[in-house]
Design an enzyme around this catalytic site. Structure first.
Site, short mmCIF file in Angstrom:
data_model
loop_
_atom_site.label_atom_id
_atom_site.label_comp_id
_atom_site.label_asym_id
_atom_site.label_seq_id
_atom_site.Cartn_x
_atom_site.Cartn_y
_atom_site.Cartn_z
N GLY A 92 5.56 3.07 -5.67
CA GLY A 92 5.29 1.63 -5.77
C GLY A 92 6.39 0.93 -6.55
O GLY A 92 6.88 -0.13 -6.14
N ALA A 93 6.80 1.53 -7.67
CA ALA A 93 7.86 0.93 -8.49
C ALA A 93 9.19 0.93 -7.75
O ALA A 93 9.93 -0.05 -7.78
CB ALA A 93 7.98 1.68 -9.82
N LEU A 105 0.84 -1.20 0.00
CA LEU A 105 0.00 0.00 0.00
C LEU A 105 0.87 1.25 0.00
O LEU A 105 1.75 1.41 0.84
CB LEU A 105 -0.91 0.02 1.24
N GLU A 126 0.90 -13.04 -3.64
CA GLU A 126 -0.32 -13.72 -3.23
C GLU A 126 -1.50 -13.00 -3.87
O GLU A 126 -1.70 -11.81 -3.63
CB GLU A 126 -0.40 -13.64 -1.70
#
Ligand SMILES: *[C@@H]1O[C@H](CO)[C@@H](O)[C@H](O)[C@H]1NC(C)=O
Length: 416
Positions: A249-250, A238, A272
């Site tokens: 995020g990257a 997150l 997952e």
């Protein structure tokens, strides 16, 4: 289906127009905030709202019994010390309205850990302690992001685990955000020592001191693989909403990937139940990592997906065959002149061959099923229709895949 009480409540709810006013959209009613300075508390421009609240308030995402409901969950930017307040302009009462208001406070208390405050002054004094807050664990990576408004900002990625003092409690506060931004979120048992935590912090200046603000995080579970390997599996990721769309995020996924690549016992890195967005992010990061490998060089791509590619991606970057295949398709698209009809057709066939795999399996199952049916049960044109639909579906998934690939190629070009 409903208990007597609930049924009565439902009836009143629909019959009485007055009571209908007493329902609030919980995504709007919940206000979240990451507070750096005391003046942020009353500044609406720093407020953000959940994307989801169904896991706490039910599928309708509605709280009943209040007018003008406001649920404030304000967090100190670094340590995430929490201010929790429930406000409303009016509330139904059992005596006058014969219905009971939802226990909003109780529902929130179930997901936020103890130790929060309900008093703004206490919260402001906790803010003063933020200068003592230092990121948990070990520093893995530092990067900067340039923004028009704020200039150059520095971020750090740290790896932590439950043995870091204060981390368990901090993580309990951090994971409450999952409820509001992940559709099917669940809390983890952080005490299991197979969990690794990766945290992103922004460094910022407050009164001449350097402070750290929480940006986002990732949890990874180290599965055991016989006889002596592990397979780290990304569980949750997150980036907090005020920081989304800035490339964190990257950065986080790449740093995590590089960290596990350096450990000899790691077999490969998986995820997952990955979301579509996660798969896009992963494709981007893996292409970035693979594009320098000799087996993925431009002159090798048009020869097809090779054993060399599989081996090199596995050995050097712990990328499994399935993910390496996508990397190959993206790099090949980038290297292909799609205005050349022959080359474009070759590319299309190559990707569709992979996409067709599951359809072929379906067809085999259908054929098996047919053998068990009596002839009169078989609709004669069924198989033709199937082929037609399958064809359309295949074309559609090809178009979607290539569109995603093009975005990744554009993003890579913009970073170069
Ligand atoms: C972090 O927050 C907890 C809970 O609010 C508090 O007990 C602790 O003193 C804080 N630590 C720092 C360094 O702010």
């Amino acid at each position: 289906l409903h208990s007597q009480g609930e049924m009565e409540q439902l009836l009143t709810y629909f019959v009485s127009p007055k009571l209908a006013e007493y329902k609030c959209d919980t995504n709007e009613a919940i206000s979240l905030k990451l507070v750096r300075f005391p003046e942020d508390v009353d500044d609406d421009s720093t407020t953000f709202h959940p994307e989801y609240s169904h896991q706490v308030f039910g599928d309708d995402e509605v709280a009943f019994g209040y007018k003008g409901l406001q649920i404030q969950l304000f967090y100190a930017a670094g340590n995430l010390s929490t201010l929790f307040k429930v406000k409303y302009t009016s509330k139904v009462t059992e005596t006058f309205d014969c219905v009971e208001a939802d226990d909003v406070e109780g529902k929130i208390r179930e997901i936020i850990p103890a130790g929060f405050t309900c008093n703004t002054d206490d919260f402001i004094s906790l803010l003063e302690k933020e200068a003592n807050f230092k990121p948990f664990g070990t520093l893995l990576h530092t990067y900067t992001v340039h923004s028009e408004e704020a200039g150059e900002l520095t971020y750090q990625i740290h790896k932590a685990d439950v043995t870091c003092p204060g981390f368990r409690e901090y993580h309990e506060r951090l994971q409450t955000f999952l409820m509001w931004f992940i559709e099917t979120a669940s809390f983890i048992d952080a005490d299991d020592d197979r969990w690794d935590f990766f945290l992103v912090f922004e460094k910022y200046n407050k009164d001449g001191e350097t402070l750290y603000a929480t940006v986002g995080y990732m949890t990874v579970y180290n599965y055991y693989v016989y006889p002596d390997k592990t397979r780290p599996r990304v569980s949750q990721m997150l980036i907090l909403p005020p920081f989304q769309g800035e490339g964190h995020g990257a950065q986080l996924l790449e740093a995590v990937h590089r960290f596990y690549c350096s450990l000899p016992k790691v077999q490969d890195i998986t995820a997952e139940d990955p979301s579509e967005n996660y798969v896009k992010l992963r494709d981007y990061v893996l292409v970035k990592l693979c594009q320098g490998l000799p087996s993925f060089a431009a002159d090798k791509l048009h020869l097809g997906f090779s054993a060399d590619m599989i081996k090199e991606a596995q050995d050097k970057l712990k990328i499994n065959k399935k993910h390496a295949r996508r990397v190959y398709e993206i790099l090949r698209l980038r290297a292909t002149d799609m205005s050349d009809e022959d080359k474009a057709r070759e590319y299309r066939l190559e990707v569709k061959k992979r996409l067709f795999g599951p359809y072929r399996k379906n067809q085999r199952e259908l054929a098996k099923m047919r053998k068990c049916l009596r002839p009169e049960e078989l609709v004669s044109h069924m198989s033709q229709m199937d082929t037609q639909t399958q064809h359309e579906e295949l074309e559609k998934s090809y178009q979607d895949v290539v569109e995603d690939y093009r975005r990744i190629i554009e993003r890579l070009a913009s970073q170069a």
